[in-house]
Design a protein around this motif. Structure first.
Motif, mmCIF file in Angstrom:
data_model
loop_
_atom_site.group_PDB
_atom_site.id
_atom_site.type_symbol
_atom_site.label_atom_id
_atom_site.label_comp_id
_atom_site.label_asym_id
_atom_site.label_seq_id
_atom_site.Cartn_x
_atom_site.Cartn_y
_atom_site.Cartn_z
ATOM 1 N N VAL A 131 5.219 25.567 -18.262
ATOM 2 C CA VAL A 131 6.505 25.639 -18.959
ATOM 3 C C VAL A 131 7.524 24.750 -18.261
ATOM 4 N N LEU A 132 7.630 24.909 -16.950
ATOM 5 C CA LEU A 132 8.572 24.115 -16.167
ATOM 6 C C LEU A 132 8.279 22.628 -16.309
ATOM 7 N N ARG A 133 7.020 22.273 -16.179
ATOM 8 C CA ARG A 133 6.607 20.869 -16.257
ATOM 9 C C ARG A 133 6.946 20.253 -17.608
ATOM 10 N N ASP A 134 6.564 20.924 -18.700
ATOM 11 C CA ASP A 134 6.714 20.313 -20.023
ATOM 12 C C ASP A 134 8.164 20.267 -20.489
ATOM 13 N N ILE A 135 8.942 21.276 -20.148
ATOM 14 C CA ILE A 135 10.352 21.257 -20.543
ATOM 15 C C ILE A 135 11.096 20.152 -19.812
ATOM 16 N N ILE A 136 10.853 20.033 -18.520
ATOM 17 C CA ILE A 136 11.501 18.970 -17.736
ATOM 18 C C ILE A 136 11.048 17.598 -18.220
ATOM 19 N N TYR A 137 9.736 17.403 -18.400
ATOM 20 C CA TYR A 137 9.213 16.099 -18.773
ATOM 21 C C TYR A 137 9.700 15.680 -20.154
ATOM 22 N N VAL A 143 12.991 12.619 -24.526
ATOM 23 C CA VAL A 143 14.209 12.710 -25.329
ATOM 24 C C VAL A 143 15.335 11.848 -24.764
ATOM 25 N N ASP A 144 15.590 11.964 -23.457
ATOM 26 C CA ASP A 144 16.780 11.337 -22.865
ATOM 27 C C ASP A 144 16.536 9.955 -22.246
ATOM 28 N N SER A 145 15.290 9.548 -22.138
ATOM 29 C CA SER A 145 15.001 8.309 -21.406
ATOM 30 C C SER A 145 15.351 7.050 -22.192
ATOM 31 N N GLY A 146 15.403 7.153 -23.529
ATOM 32 C CA GLY A 146 15.635 5.972 -24.348
ATOM 33 C C GLY A 146 14.378 5.149 -24.570
ATOM 34 N N ARG A 147 13.246 5.603 -24.036
ATOM 35 C CA ARG A 147 11.989 4.856 -24.182
ATOM 36 C C ARG A 147 11.337 5.081 -25.542
#
Length: 482
Positions: A131-137, A143-147
């Motif tokens: 959960v921690l891994r996938d939400i952070i990633y 979403v936020d990287s712009g890639r």
């Protein structure tokens, strides 16, 4: 997280972990306060990542993180009402304690079933770390990287690939061997036992299992396969569970899942299934299973995928024969005979199912070898925008769906899939449940012949209690014709 245990008549105390017992309804509920170190690659988080996880504002990550963490820690509870889980553990809190050498998760009023003798169960800790891994990633890198342009089909597929790769779910083996099993979480005991028998036959043939990771038909094949894999002395069998935040609280991951991945929405979850899997088995289910069938047929009926081998078997015990006849009739009446040609129905014969799947997976291997396609991710499969774009479930959106027999068949399948997706959301997603309570049932408008087919199928699901694990089903839809 270890230490001496002091037992009294009212509570068990373990420092730094405490356990309390409370009475809710008839069942005793155990609450735990504890600190837990995550496993895997996220022992260290940046200050920015911690701040995102603890952001309680609208659009912040904390509500999502809390909801998913609570779900994986309540695994094994037989409920399908996300709101009742959140209400039962309304005082549950999770904080991140950051030190220079790493982080710990500090939890208050957590489900006691996630602990044994003061230690968090190993598999639960793995799921919590996922959960921690996938939400952070997903937040940082997708979403936020712009890639990634998440309105572009190619970028959506790339995003799904990156999430799976980051979760180490693509598999190290080169040979195709992953069978996706779909089916309902609310099935009969006979149907559940049958799904275990099918999983056992698959496991004997060294095939691995991927499901939606919840109970019922999502757990049965994994449970059966564990015994077969043990008999075959397979040391690193894969039990892949794919879920998404909107339903994880209603279908917590079962304990057998050893590769849990949380995709950001239903559409990316469905795409992950068909990109990862080498064959698909469908057991009896309700609206969620019907949504998955329609999604898959919408893909396979697309002319761009005409040559794609995708072994698809619908199966259940003898008692499910009438269920599959209704499903087959529904597909024939709404999508036509070409859709019916894309699957086979095998009743009460787990051995035949496993052999058919093994033969189908071999065809997939030969096709991908010939075309130069990867074995672990099906890049060549075309997923049209209608099946990739997230469907935001609102009353206006549902009423605006075009449900007509005049549409191209793959477009009709896509819209039918969206309609069933709305029904799933109205049954299990807390915000949509509240929306239905406020505004009333969804109004589904369509061609009279189409609506008659839909209403007949849904009525049979309600009668057979395939819409809920417990209690009476409250309809979230009202069929109307043009």
């Amino acid at each position: 997280m270890s230490g001496p245990v002091a037992v009294t008549t009212s509570k068990i105390t373990l420092l730094p972990l405490t356990v309390e017992r409370a009475q809710a309804d008839v069942d005793a509920i155990t609450f735990v306060n504890a600190r837990v170190a995550p496993r895997g690659s996220l022992e260290n988080l940046s200050h920015g990542e911690v701040a995102k996880l603890l952001d309680r504002s609208q659009g912040g990550l904390y509500p999502l993180f809390r909801r998913c963490a609570l779900a994986v820690m309540s695994s094994g509870s037989y409920r399908d009402d996300a709101r009742s889980l959140l209400e039962q553990y309304r005082d549950f809190e999770v904080k991140i304690v950051q030190r220079s050498w790493g982080i710990k998760l500090e939890m208050h009023h957590a489900p006691g079933t996630a602990f044994v003798d003061g230690e968090m169960i190993h598999g639960v800790k793995e799921h919590l770390s996922a959960v921690l891994r996938d939400i952070i990633y997903t937040a940082n890198e997708i979403v936020d990287s712009g890639r990634f342009n998440l309105s572009d089909p190619d970028d959506i597929t790339n995003a799904v690939f990156h999430i799976l790769r980051n979760a180490h779910a693509l598999g190290a083996k080169t040979e195709p061997d992953l069978v996706v099993c779909w089916g309902g979480h609310s099935i009969t005991g006979e149907e559940y036992d049958y799904s275990k028998k099918v999983g056992y036959e698959l496991g004997l043939r060294r095939l691995n299992i991927c499901t939606g990771c919840g109970p019922g038909a999502m757990k049965g094949p994994m449970k059966g396969a564990t015994i077969a894999h043990a008999k075959q002395r397979i040391p690193h069998a894969r039990y892949v569970g794919l879920t998404e935040p909107g339903i994880v609280a209603s279908e917590p991951p079962n304990a057998i899942v050893n590769q849990l991945v949380i995709l950001p929405d239903i559409e990316k979850r469905l795409e992950a299934f068909v990109r990862l899997g080498h064959g698909i088995i469908i057991f009896p289910g309700g609206v969620g299973t019907t949504e998955e069938i329609l999604y898959l047929l919408g893909l396979l009926l697309d002319p761009a995928n005409a040559d794609q081998p995708m072994p698809l078997v619908l199966t259940g015990p003898a008692s499910a024969q009438s269920y599959f006849k209704r499903v087959d009739d529904f597909i024939g009446l709404t999508l036509g005979p070409e859709a019916q040609k894309r699957y086979s129905i095998i009743i009460d014969n787990p051995l035949a199912v496993a052999r058919a799947m093994l033969k189908g997976v071999e065809r997939v291997r030969e096709y991908r070898k010939t075309t130069g396609e990867a074995y672990n991710f099906n890049w060549n499969l075309r997923v049209p925008p209608a099946l990739q774009t997230p469907f935001e479930v609102t009353h206006d959106a549902v009423a605006g769906l075009e449900l007509s027999l005049d549409q191209p068949v793959h477009a009709r399948a896509a819209n039918l899939r969206r309609m069933f997706s709305a029904l799933v959301a109205g049954n299990v997603r807390a915000p949509v449940i509240k929306q239905v309570e406020t505004l009333g049932p969804f109004e589904i408008r369509g061609d009279p012949k189409l609506m008659a087919c839909i209403d007949t199928l849904l009525a049979s699901f309600v009668k057979e209690r395939r819409m809920t694990l417990a209690g009476d089903y409250r309809p979230v839809y009202r069929p109307l014709t043009f």
